[in-house]
Each structure stands twice: as C-alpha cells, then as structure tokens.
Design an enzyme around this catalytic site. Structure first.
Site, short mmCIF file in Angstrom:
data_model
loop_
_atom_site.label_atom_id
_atom_site.label_comp_id
_atom_site.label_asym_id
_atom_site.label_seq_id
_atom_site.Cartn_x
_atom_site.Cartn_y
_atom_site.Cartn_z
N ASP A 6 -4.17 1.21 4.27
CA ASP A 6 -4.80 -0.02 4.74
C ASP A 6 -4.34 -0.31 6.16
O ASP A 6 -3.15 -0.19 6.48
CB ASP A 6 -4.45 -1.20 3.83
CG ASP A 6 -5.28 -1.20 2.55
OD1 ASP A 6 -6.02 -0.22 2.32
OD2 ASP A 6 -5.19 -2.19 1.79
N ASP A 30 0.83 -1.20 0.00
CA ASP A 30 0.00 0.00 0.00
C ASP A 30 0.87 1.26 0.00
O ASP A 30 2.05 1.21 0.35
CB ASP A 30 -0.89 0.01 1.25
CG ASP A 30 -1.64 -1.29 1.43
OD1 ASP A 30 -2.40 -1.66 0.53
OD2 ASP A 30 -1.46 -1.95 2.48
N ARG A 60 -13.96 1.52 -1.33
CA ARG A 60 -13.22 1.47 -0.06
C ARG A 60 -12.92 2.88 0.45
O ARG A 60 -11.77 3.28 0.57
CB ARG A 60 -11.93 0.66 -0.18
CG ARG A 60 -12.15 -0.76 -0.62
CD ARG A 60 -10.86 -1.56 -0.62
NE ARG A 60 -11.07 -2.93 -1.08
CZ ARG A 60 -10.13 -3.87 -1.15
NH1 ARG A 60 -8.90 -3.58 -0.78
NH2 ARG A 60 -10.42 -5.07 -1.58
N ASP A 69 -2.32 -1.43 -4.88
CA ASP A 69 -3.07 -1.83 -3.69
C ASP A 69 -3.72 -0.60 -3.07
O ASP A 69 -4.03 0.37 -3.76
CB ASP A 69 -2.15 -2.56 -2.72
CG ASP A 69 -2.89 -3.63 -1.91
OD1 ASP A 69 -4.12 -3.51 -1.74
OD2 ASP A 69 -2.23 -4.57 -1.44
#
EC number: 4.2.2.2
Length: 326
Positions: free
Chosen positions: A166, A133, A219, A162
């Site tokens: 996260d 990430d 997301r 990605d």
C-alpha cells in the site's frame, strides 16, 4: 597409496559445495548492493538503499528490527525463516534483501516519512492487520520493491489482513517490479482516501513492471489521484476485480494480459470521480475495460523505456520470473 578414479570423483563431489556456497553468498551480496534501474524510482536522484553502508546478515526478529530501524545506510540480508507479530519501521537508506529460500511470516514493514529504501527478494506472508501491510509506503520517496513474494490467507475475514503493498499520503517515486502477489484479499492500494486530494494530487508516481497477480480478490491495484505506469503485468484467476482507476488517476497500462478473471479487468467504482487509463496492447481475456481514455502516454514518462514483452508473451514469461527468484 593409490587412489581409484571413483575415490577421486567422490572427493571432488564432497569438496565442491564450499566453492558453490561461497559463490552463492557473493552473488547475494552483489545483488543486495544494486540500485533501482527501472521506472519512477530512478527519478529524484535514484534509489540506492543501503549501498553506501555496511552489510549485515540477520536470522531473527530482534536483529532484523534493530538493523532496519537504525540510523545511516545499511544493507540487511535476511537468512532463514523469521516469524512473529510485529510492525518494523524501516529507516532511510536501507536495503532489506532476502536470501534464496528465506521467509518472513506475520511481520509488516512500515516505510513512513523516510527515503531511499529497497525491499528485495523477500517472501512475506500472513501479516495480521494489527501489524499493517506486508509493505506499507507512507509519505516516503524513492522506494523500490523488487522480486518479492507477497501473500496472505483467504480462509479468514476480508479485514483480518491489510494490503500487500500500500502506497499513500503523497508517497513519491516508487517502483514495484518482478513481484508475485497472491492468495490475498487486498493486493495493492495507491492513495488511501478520496478525501486526501491536497496531499496526494501531483504526487504518487508509481511504476508496476513485470508483476504476477494470482488468486487476489481485488485492488490489483486500486488507484486514487496517482500517476501510474503498469507494464508487463499478468493477472490470473482474480476473484472479484482488477485495476480500479479512481479520483482523477492517470494510468498507462501496456503489454499485459488477464486470464480467467471476472468481467471488470480495468474499471472505475466506489468513488465520486473516475480515473483515466491509456490501454496499449493489453489482452483482457474476455473481461472488460470501462475506464475513459487518459493522457499518460509512453512519451510522457520521464525515465528510460521499459522493454515491452507483448501481451501474448507475459503469460509464458512473468510467472517464471516474478517472486523470490534471485
């Protein structure tokens, strides 16, 4: 020798940049030494990053990697543009602060099994999935992500890159504030799997305050098992979905607004169990909230109240303050 007024003005103009530059450097160092003042990262003793150690300035990938992965407290100031293909494993007690105008391309930051880390005023883009990430927080505690500009590339495949931020494996006491998420497939994930209840349940306390989400596919964030406070966030031109509340997550969303977004602004999908949300002063902009009401309320938060801008004000305020603006 006599000097004309015009000559004197020119001399002042030539001499003035040095004091201005010194003042800018002093401001950068002062901001880089600040502790987290907002949200869940004020808990568990607070988040100070590298404030107890020295300060170094880095201008290339090798020096950035060496400094970030070193032992002991350290404040690292990123200057100029740094690019490459790497995953940097950030050690405990670090502040990584970007000078105004600095940028990092293709390099991911992995914050795993450490504590007390601040990532601030960084512009990070186009991190290949092989490097994780843009900022990955894994089994760590007391992390503050603030005033960052995080983006990817929508021209490639969904899995080529990605996430932007996260948070997983029972990470705890996290604040993401004043950050600009944009032009990316996967914004931010909390809880990496429906099957990780034993590690995640009772952890993953996260605050999202004063963030701007623009042109992100999904997301924004996706939430499993976590306890999450979202306040003063502005979502504009999302591509597919908004806040996905799953797997018994408890979410409080306050003083926020959606604009030009698909129907599912606050929703549940793709897990066996729903999450829950208390929604207070949120302008859905014609989109919908389909999540059952939860139990997380302002009075149950353990930290000082965050001033609510109001759903009618975030559109005019947050795009101008979120991102690399220090």
């Amino acid at each position: 020798m006599r000097f004309t007024p015009l000559f004197l003005l020119a001399a002042v103009a030539i001499a003035s940049p040095a004091p201005d530059l010194n003042a800018r450097h002093e401001l950068t160092r002062r901001q880089a030494s600040e502790s987290c003042p907002i949200g869940y990262c004020t808990q568990n003793g607070g988040t100070t990053g590298g404030a107890a150690g020295d300060t170094v300035t880095v201008t290339n990938l090798a020096d950035l990697t060496e400094a970030a992965e070193s032992d002991g407290p350290l404040t690292i100031i990123v200057s100029g543009s740094i690019s490459g293909s790497a995953k940097i494993r950030v050690a405990s007690d670090k502040t990584i602060f970007g000078e105004s105008g600095s940028s990092i391309t293709g390099i991911g930051f992995y914050i795993r099994r450490v504590s007390n880390v601040i990532m601030r005023n960084l512009k990070i883009s186009k991190v290949d999935a092989d490097n994780g990430d843009a900022i990955g927080i894994d089994a760590s505690s007391n992390v503050w992500v603030d005033h960052c500009d995080l983006s990817g590339d929508l021209s490639g495949g969904k899995d080529d890159l990605d996430g932007l931020v996260d948070i997983s494996h029972g990470a705890e006491w996290i604040t993401v504030s004043n950050t600009y998420f944009h032009d990316h497939w996967k914004g931010s994930l909390i809880g990496h799997s429906d099957n990780n209840e034993d590690e995640d349940l009772g952890h993953l306390h996260v605050t999202y305050a004063n963030n701007y989400w623009y042109n992100v596919y999904s997301r924004t964030p996706l939430i499993r098992f976590a306890t999450v406070h979202i306040i003063n966030n502005y979502w504009d031109s999302l591509i597919d979905t908004g806040v996905n509340c799953r797997m018994d997550a408890q979410v409080l969303i306050q003083s926020s607004a959606f604009h030009n977004c698909p129907d599912r602004a606050i929703f549940f999908a793709d897990s066996d169990y729903t999450g829950y949300a208390v929604v207070d002063d949120v302008d859905l902009g014609g989109s919908s909230n389909s999540v059952p009401e939860g139990t997380l309320t302002p009075s149950s938060l353990p930290y000082a109240a965050i001033t609510a801008l109001g759903s009618g004000q975030v559109a005019s305020v947050i795009p101008g303050t979120a991102g690399q603006k220090l």
